[in-house]
Motif scaffolding. Structure first.
Motif: not given
Length: 218
Positions: A72-75, A111-113, A135, A189, A192
């Motif tokens: 998970t890299t972005l919330k 949640r993205l990733g 992503a 995402a 990241e």
């Protein structure tokens, strides 16, 4: 062997120093990734006995992928509101005394990733090629304790049903995903994810001193 143990501990220390920047945007998942990556590297050194760098890198990342399937890299946290209305009809004519409605508010997190199982790696003489997957939306959770219903109206001729709530909330989630999850957010995402993986791998001295990292599209 003593030299490589020293390098491994040095790598862990360097990784922990990187946390100050990583945790500004990420959660404790990264800490677990660093510990797992360092542990897998140490295990590879013990098993191999000699510094077969390419083999150790492939095995280390392979164990890392097995233990951590998603990164998970972005919330994205949000609050939403929606209204539900329904009235029975007969041949297109609304039936009196069958109108029902409610308003609902709720909070959620998207949640993205990336799926690490899809990550492909190729180790060359002085380069490590990482084929990073696109992503995607990994999860979408509603905070159940945040769900509030207001202005509920119903009649005995058209009472409120549990499916009215569950179907409406499910539709709200789908609409929120369609509205929020766009190409720009997915690209952020993915970028990241590239940064996190680069920091994790460069925390290993053998990688940092002998290889250049290159991220490619799948």
């Amino acid at each position: 062997m003593k030299t490589y143990k020293k390098w491994t501990m040095h790598g862990i220390f360097l990784a922990l120093l990187l946390l100050g920047g990583v945790f500004r945007k990420m959660d404790w998942q990264i800490l677990l990734l660093i510990i797992g990556l360092a542990g897998a590297w140490q295990l590879g050194l013990i098993r191999c006995g000699t510094p077969d760098r390419a083999k150790m890198i492939r095995e280390t990342i392979g164990r890392y992928q097995e233990n951590t399937k998603e990164l998970t890299t972005l919330k994205y946290y949000y609050t939403d509101i929606g209204s539900f209305e329904h009235q029975n009809q007969f041949i297109g004519v609304k039936i009196p005394l069958t109108y029902k409605r409610f308003i609902v508010t709720h909070e959620g997190v998207i949640r993205l990733g990336v799926q690490l199982q899809k990550l492909k790696i190729q180790v060359e003489q002085h380069r490590i090629l990482l084929f990073l997957p696109q992503a995607e939306l990994l999860s979408h959770e509603l905070r159940e304790d945040s769900i509030r219903f207001f202005d509920e109206q119903a009649t005995i001729f058209n009472p409120m049903k549990l499916t009215d709530y569950t179907v409406f909330v499910a539709n709200q989630k789908a609409q929120t995903e369609a509205k929020i999850v766009n190409d720009s957010l997915l690209l952020e995402a993915r970028n990241e994810a590239r940064r996190v993986l680069r920091d994790l791998l460069l925390a290993l001295p053998e990688v940092r001193e002998h290889y250049e990292l290159e991220f490619l599209e799948q």
